[in-house]
Design a protein around this motif. Structure first.
Motif, mmCIF file in Angstrom:
data_model
loop_
_atom_site.group_PDB
_atom_site.id
_atom_site.type_symbol
_atom_site.label_atom_id
_atom_site.label_comp_id
_atom_site.label_asym_id
_atom_site.label_seq_id
_atom_site.Cartn_x
_atom_site.Cartn_y
_atom_site.Cartn_z
ATOM 1 N N UNK A 1 0.870 -1.184 0.000
ATOM 2 C CA UNK A 1 0.000 0.000 0.000
ATOM 3 C C UNK A 1 0.903 1.228 0.000
ATOM 4 N N UNK A 2 0.313 2.389 -0.199
ATOM 5 C CA UNK A 2 1.100 3.620 -0.138
ATOM 6 C C UNK A 2 1.291 4.033 1.319
ATOM 7 N N UNK A 3 2.228 4.951 1.534
ATOM 8 C CA UNK A 3 2.448 5.456 2.890
ATOM 9 C C UNK A 3 1.195 6.153 3.418
ATOM 10 N N UNK A 4 0.516 6.886 2.526
ATOM 11 C CA UNK A 4 -0.694 7.575 2.946
ATOM 12 C C UNK A 4 -1.778 6.604 3.373
ATOM 13 N N UNK A 5 -1.928 5.531 2.609
ATOM 14 C CA UNK A 5 -2.927 4.517 2.960
ATOM 15 C C UNK A 5 -2.613 3.876 4.303
ATOM 16 N N UNK A 6 -1.357 3.464 4.460
ATOM 17 C CA UNK A 6 -0.974 2.773 5.688
ATOM 18 C C UNK A 6 -1.138 3.685 6.899
ATOM 19 N N UNK A 7 -0.739 4.926 6.748
ATOM 20 C CA UNK A 7 -0.878 5.872 7.855
ATOM 21 C C UNK A 7 -2.336 6.018 8.262
ATOM 22 N N UNK A 8 -3.230 6.060 7.258
ATOM 23 C CA UNK A 8 -4.648 6.226 7.565
ATOM 24 C C UNK A 8 -5.245 4.961 8.194
ATOM 25 N N UNK A 9 -4.795 3.806 7.721
ATOM 26 C CA UNK A 9 -5.275 2.552 8.308
ATOM 27 C C UNK A 9 -4.881 2.473 9.779
ATOM 28 N N UNK A 10 -3.643 2.828 10.076
ATOM 29 C CA UNK A 10 -3.153 2.749 11.457
ATOM 30 C C UNK A 10 -3.833 3.793 12.338
ATOM 31 N N UNK A 11 -3.916 5.025 11.838
ATOM 32 C CA UNK A 11 -4.484 6.110 12.651
ATOM 33 C C UNK A 11 -5.977 5.927 12.904
ATOM 34 N N UNK A 12 -6.713 5.600 11.844
ATOM 35 C CA UNK A 12 -8.165 5.487 11.977
ATOM 36 C C UNK A 12 -8.619 4.079 12.333
ATOM 37 N N UNK A 13 -7.941 3.078 11.762
ATOM 38 C CA UNK A 13 -8.351 1.695 12.006
ATOM 39 C C UNK A 13 -7.915 1.153 13.349
ATOM 40 N N UNK A 14 -6.671 1.494 13.754
ATOM 41 C CA UNK A 14 -6.141 0.997 15.031
ATOM 42 C C UNK A 14 -6.150 2.064 16.118
ATOM 43 N N UNK A 15 -6.519 3.310 15.753
ATOM 44 C CA UNK A 15 -6.585 4.426 16.704
ATOM 45 C C UNK A 15 -5.239 4.670 17.390
ATOM 46 N N UNK A 16 -4.154 4.564 16.626
ATOM 47 C CA UNK A 16 -2.804 4.811 17.147
ATOM 48 C C UNK A 16 -1.988 5.537 16.090
ATOM 49 N N UNK A 17 -0.895 6.179 16.526
ATOM 50 C CA UNK A 17 0.064 6.645 15.551
ATOM 51 C C UNK A 17 1.005 5.492 15.213
ATOM 52 N N UNK A 18 1.808 5.661 14.186
ATOM 53 C CA UNK A 18 2.669 4.580 13.716
ATOM 54 C C UNK A 18 3.614 4.090 14.809
ATOM 55 N N UNK A 19 4.178 5.029 15.554
ATOM 56 C CA UNK A 19 5.132 4.679 16.603
ATOM 57 C C UNK A 19 4.506 3.783 17.674
ATOM 58 N N UNK A 20 3.350 4.184 18.170
ATOM 59 C CA UNK A 20 2.671 3.378 19.201
ATOM 60 C C UNK A 20 2.201 2.043 18.647
ATOM 61 N N UNK A 21 1.761 2.053 17.386
ATOM 62 C CA UNK A 21 1.272 0.829 16.756
ATOM 63 C C UNK A 21 2.366 -0.242 16.723
ATOM 64 N N UNK A 22 3.533 0.110 16.206
ATOM 65 C CA UNK A 22 4.625 -0.859 16.090
ATOM 66 C C UNK A 22 5.147 -1.257 17.466
ATOM 67 N N UNK A 23 5.271 -0.290 18.342
ATOM 68 C CA UNK A 23 5.814 -0.585 19.667
ATOM 69 C C UNK A 23 4.870 -1.437 20.510
ATOM 70 N N UNK A 24 3.573 -1.383 20.210
ATOM 71 C CA UNK A 24 2.640 -2.246 20.946
ATOM 72 C C UNK A 24 2.934 -3.713 20.640
ATOM 73 N N UNK A 25 3.325 -4.011 19.406
ATOM 74 C CA UNK A 25 3.708 -5.382 19.051
ATOM 75 C C UNK A 25 5.015 -5.771 19.732
ATOM 76 N N UNK A 26 5.930 -4.821 19.833
ATOM 77 C CA UNK A 26 7.203 -5.105 20.498
ATOM 78 C C UNK A 26 6.983 -5.381 21.983
ATOM 79 N N UNK A 27 6.109 -4.590 22.599
ATOM 80 C CA UNK A 27 5.814 -4.804 24.018
ATOM 81 C C UNK A 27 5.150 -6.164 24.222
ATOM 82 N N UNK A 28 4.220 -6.521 23.360
ATOM 83 C CA UNK A 28 3.565 -7.834 23.481
ATOM 84 C C UNK A 28 4.565 -8.972 23.280
#
Length: 381
Positions: free
Chosen positions: A302-329
């Motif tokens: 996907x494009x960067x714009x698409x991915x950013x929107x999926x993460x922000x709106x779909x997961x309700x997180x910014x990219x940094x928190x999204x990836x780090x949540x997987x690292x914490x888990x």
């Protein structure tokens, strides 16, 4: 003597920065050179004064050239930070209007100097006729102080906002932002904010409570000298050029993501959210400590714009928190599997994709409300 030593050291650092600017043409180096030159100029004027030059040579015309440098330093602080945080920054002609006030002050003083220099007896006195009648009045001095205070306060606020916005922006793009959080710029702003506070308090005390001559203002000049050395050293040895080359622009969205810009909250297709979640579980891209939005977008096709929107709106997180949540888990799973009996907590964190102790501790506390040690103790209990 301390001021003289600091000024000489400051000039050496200016020489080093200027040499690098000539070789590499980094805009930030050029702006920092001008900023430090101005502070060293002011320090030199006071240093010569403390050496007794003006008392010995009463006809010295230095008073004509003691200009409120804050009106020039303030926009330079702003543009220094802008030159680092803006992709491929170039100083444009339109930016010169930010220096209108200091330029007018220089023209104003040169006009007074030129007029007084044409008057008889000018060479035998320190201040000429127009300097005393216009520039040395209480009204003029009050205007200069208000200008200095207002311009510095305004630009420090602008620069702080610029810095805060940049920190928020990199969290939408990078999974590990410890090295990119611009601790140097934060310290740079703290230094000049403290100097501004010191200067404002000193001016307030001098105007309302007791008269302060140049000798009693020595402390501020010493602080400025020390800060000049700190800024020069850190500015020279901190590599910020890679930040200037970062591209945060996004590609146009594809039709798979709704494009109704009037909606405050985007409705992201469930299939898009599930696809990203499946990718994170299957490929574990979060284990790469240098993972950024572009790399994950390529893996997800996907494009960067698409991915950013999926993460922000779909997961309700910014990219940094999204990836780090997987690292914490992943870190939690390793603790439950007894990995801490073989590796230190920090070693496990590195295996999960974190790249520094500070980032790991901060992120883990933010996402779990526990420190890593407290979480391990809760498992044992």
């Amino acid at each position: 003597m301390p001021l003289l030593i600091l000024v000489i050291q400051g000039l050496i650092l200016i020489g080093l920065l200027l040499k690098r600017y000539v070789e590499k043409k980094n805009a930030s180096d050029g702006i920092l050179v001008i900023l430090l030159l101005i502070t060293c100029y002011e320090q030199t004027c006071y240093t010569v004064g403390f050496m007794g030059w003006y008392d010995t040579f009463r006809a010295t015309k230095i008073n004509y050239f003691l200009i409120s440098v804050g009106t020039a330093i303030a926009p330079l602080i702003f543009f220094y930070v802008k030159s680092i945080t803006e992709s491929n920054f170039k100083f444009r002609k339109k930016y010169w209007w930010h220096f209108t006030i200091p330029i007018l002050l220089v023209v104003y003083r040169l006009t007074i100097f030129t007029y007084d220099a044409l008057q008889p007896g000018f060479n035998e006195t320190q201040n000429g006729v127009l300097k005393i009648a216009v520039d040395e009045t209480e009204i003029a001095q009050a205007i200069f102080k208000i200008l200095d205070f207002s311009v510095m306060l305004l630009y420090l606020a602008f620069t702080l906002q610029l810095f805060i916005n940049y920190r928020q922006k990199i969290k939408q793009y990078f999974s590990n932002v410890f090295k990119l959080e611009l601790n140097w710029i934060r310290n740079f702003l703290i230094v000049f904010s403290l100097l501004f506070l010191y200067s404002s308090i000193q001016t307030l005390v001098g105007d309302l409570f007791m008269e302060l001559d140049y000798k009693e203002r020595w402390g501020l000049n010493l602080a400025m000298g020390i800060c000049t050395i700190y800024v020069g050293l850190k500015g020279y040895f901190t590599d910020t050029t890679k930040l200037n080359k970062l591209d945060f622009s996004f590609s146009p969205r594809h039709i798979s993501i709704p494009e109704n810009t009037k909606e405050v909250k985007k409705e992201i297709p469930e299939v898009a959210i599930e696809a990203i979640a499946a990718l994170m579980q299957r490929e574990k891209p979060y284990l790469n400590p240098d993972l950024n939005l572009s790399e994950l977008a390529k893996q997800a096709n996907v494009t960067r714009g698409q991915l950013s929107e999926i993460i922000n709106s779909g997961f309700q997180m910014n990219f940094n928190d999204f990836v780090n949540s997987y690292r914490v888990n992943a870190f939690k799973s390793m603790l439950k599997a007894g990995k801490h009996e073989q590796l230190s907590l920090l070693g496990i964190a590195y295996e999960c994709g974190f790249n520094s102790k500070a980032t790991f501790n901060r992120v883990f506390k933010k996402l779990t409300s526990f420190s890593p040690t407290q979480y391990l103790q809760s498992l044992a209990g």
